[in-house]
Design an enzyme around this catalytic site. Structure first.
Site, PDB file in Angstrom:
ATOM      1  N   SER A 185      23.248 -28.773 -61.985  1.00  0.00           N
ATOM      2  CA  SER A 185      22.990 -30.208 -61.920  1.00  0.00           C
ATOM      3  C   SER A 185      21.553 -30.550 -62.330  1.00  0.00           C
ATOM      4  CB  SER A 185      23.333 -30.697 -60.521  1.00  0.00           C
ATOM      5  OG  SER A 185      23.681 -32.046 -60.564  1.00  0.00           O
ATOM      6  N   HIS A 236      32.056 -31.188 -59.045  1.00  0.00           N
ATOM      7  CA  HIS A 236      30.645 -30.948 -59.340  1.00  0.00           C
ATOM      8  C   HIS A 236      30.092 -29.954 -58.320  1.00  0.00           C
ATOM      9  CE1 HIS A 236      26.667 -32.158 -60.788  1.00  0.00           C
ATOM     10  NE2 HIS A 236      26.270 -32.252 -59.532  1.00  0.00           N
TER      11      HIS A 236
HETATM   12  C1  GTR Z   1      23.194 -36.970 -59.390  1.00  0.00           C
HETATM   13  C2  GTR Z   1      22.533 -37.281 -60.706  1.00  0.00           C
HETATM   14  C3  GTR Z   1      22.912 -36.262 -61.715  1.00  0.00           C
HETATM   15  C4  GTR Z   1      22.842 -34.848 -61.176  1.00  0.00           C
HETATM   16  C5  GTR Z   1      23.139 -34.722 -59.692  1.00  0.00           C
HETATM   17  C6  GTR Z   1      22.606 -33.487 -58.989  1.00  0.00           C
HETATM   18  O1  GTR Z   1      23.007 -37.927 -58.447  1.00  0.00           O
HETATM   19  O2  GTR Z   1      22.957 -38.559 -61.107  1.00  0.00           O
HETATM   20  O3  GTR Z   1      22.138 -36.426 -62.886  1.00  0.00           O
HETATM   21  O4  GTR Z   1      21.608 -34.279 -61.463  1.00  0.00           O
HETATM   22  O5  GTR Z   1      22.634 -35.764 -58.976  1.00  0.00           O
HETATM   23  O6  GTR Z   1      21.531 -32.979 -59.289  1.00  0.00           O
HETATM   24  O7  GTR Z   1      23.296 -33.054 -58.062  1.00  0.00           O
END
Ligand code: GTR
Length: 430
Positions: A266, A407
């Site tokens: 991420s 995610h």
């Molecule tokens: C989210 C963000 C993403 C991603 C994520 C993370 O809120 O919008 O770009 O980086 O966080 O790091 O878990």
């Protein structure tokens, strides 16, 4: 009824569905609404010259593209200070039931012992021949979160409150091992790799305080109070910290500094890509679910957009990146060129089916878009013209897979990363 409400609540919390910020347009998830766009040609310079040899790539185009990313996206980072040094905090030859050697090393970014500093946690397979190849990545919530090993020093730094076991922004004993599903350390040791990590917040805490905390002030010039618009934001600082870990590895005979894979999930996946792009000492680079500002093409504006990320996280990128809010088409680069900067080194882009916010298709297309540079350098390419079906990794020099699920970074992801590293980082040397 109460149970249903609770489940709904947990369901909502469990998903990465960012709340819609006031005044922000709804994210687009409709492929037919992706705007028409033309990607900058990775091999054509700003003065419209096409580079046709590896020499020209390294002499002309690569420095140009790197400079554009520094100026417009992540910001320039400084050289490390002369006084930087390493301090062994702890080590054991009998860690993890005798399976590992553990080392904890403080990287002092200046001659000042009071900081700022980053603590490295390193596990090496006990019986593997030295020096060992290593996976290096930053963590979100402190080194103590990656494994329940009670000898890991509990971080005393600021950590976000919603992290498990954290109270009033400080870790408690309950925080130990809370991110262990993301760090299958024993499994990697078994495959012959070391694993090293540091807390991203040691380098720069992940909230916007105008760059007062973290490593930035150490480098301010006379009268400077924040980075200039083309100077490093938080992601560039984190990437800089990864290079400082590599500086330490160069002093440790147990670690093969020529076989270090840098990875991240991420926001830390964006960081791993930028670290790998800037610092050619990283032998292999892995982006996991890195999305906008990482592996995903900005011009698709699918899921998270440049405007959205700059609004939610104003500290991540450099000041100049905000000029491209809602104007992705005017960016002098796109993220396929970030991946191309890693050429000819192996790079793996990992997506997840439910991670639409990170635009898996845009991540695949960026990986594919880096191919002309890999081909020019005779390094192979991405052996797929369309995204492969879920859970079917493509392990060519530019590698890609899309895991079924949300995610996250999982043990299954790491196994694929180890397969990729076996093929491209181990085999070559052994
Ligand atoms: C989210 C963000 C993403 C991603 C994520 C993370 O809120 O919008 O770009 O980086 O966080 O790091 O878990």
């Amino acid at each position: 009824m109460r149970l249903v409400c609770r489940l709904l609540f947990i369901g909502v919390l469990g998903m990465v569905v960012p709340a819609v910020a006031v005044g922000q347009p709804q994210a687009n998830y409709d492929e037919s609404k992706v705007p028409d766009y033309t990607l900058p040609d990775p091999l054509v310079t700003r003065s419209r010259e096409k580079v046709t040899t590896a020499r020209e790539w390294f002499a002309k185009r690569r420095p140009e593209v790197l400079g554009l990313f520094e100026e417009h996206v992540y910001g320039r980072a400084p050289e490390p200070l002369e006084g930087m040094r390493f301090m062994r905090l702890e080590s054991s030859a009998k860690a993890l039931d005798g399976k590992a050697v553990r080392k904890q090393v403080r990287v002092l970014f200046s001659a000042e012992e009071s900081g700022p500093a980053m603590d490295l946690l390193i596990y090496l397979p006990k019986d593997a021949p030295r020096p060992v190849p290593v996976f290096l990545g930053l963590n979100f919530n402190g080194n103590h979160s990656v494994h329940a090993d009670p000898a890991i020093l509990l971080s005393t730094k600021w950590i976000r409150d919603r992290a498990p076991g954290v109270e009033k922004n400080r870790a408690t004993e309950a925080a130990r091992g809370t991110a262990s599903s993301r760090w299958p350390i024993e499994a990697m040791l078994q495959r012959g790799y070391g694993v090293a990590t540091a807390y991203s917040g040691d380098i720069d805490p992940d909230f916007h305080d105008g760059f007062e905390n973290g490593v930035h002030p150490l480098f301010y010039g006379e009268g400077q109070t924040k980075p200039a618009d083309d100077e490093w934001g938080t992601i560039a600082a984190w990437a800089w910290g990864l290079s400082r870990a590599l500086d330490y590895f160069e002093t440790d005979d147990d670690i093969d500094q020529r076989r270090v894979a840098v990875l991240g999930h991420s926001r830390l996946g964006k960081t791993a890509l930028w670290a790998g792009a800037r610092d050619p000492r990283f032998a292999l680079v892995i982006s996991n679910n890195s999305g906008c500002g990482g592996a995903a093409l900005s011009r698709r504006a699918f899921g998270e957009t440049v405007e959205r990320i700059n609004t939610s996280f104003p500290h991540w990128f450099c000041g100049n990146f905000k000029k491209y809010n809602g104007r992705e088409g005017e960016l002098p680069v796109d993220q396929h060129q970030l991946i191309a900067l890693i050429a000819p080194r192996p790079v793996f882009v990992s997506s997840a089916t439910e991670d639409r916010w990170a635009d898996p298709r845009g991540e695949f297309l960026a990986a594919k878009g880096a191919e002309p540079v890999y081909r020019l350098l005779e390094a192979g390419g991405l052996d797929a013209d369309e995204p492969p079906p879920p859970d079917e990794p493509v392990l060519s020099r530019i590698g890609y897979w899309i895991r079924t699920g949300p995610h996250d970074i999982t043990a299954a992801d790491w196994q694929v990363f180890a397969d990729f590293a076996d093929k491209h980082m181990r085999a070559a040397d052994e």
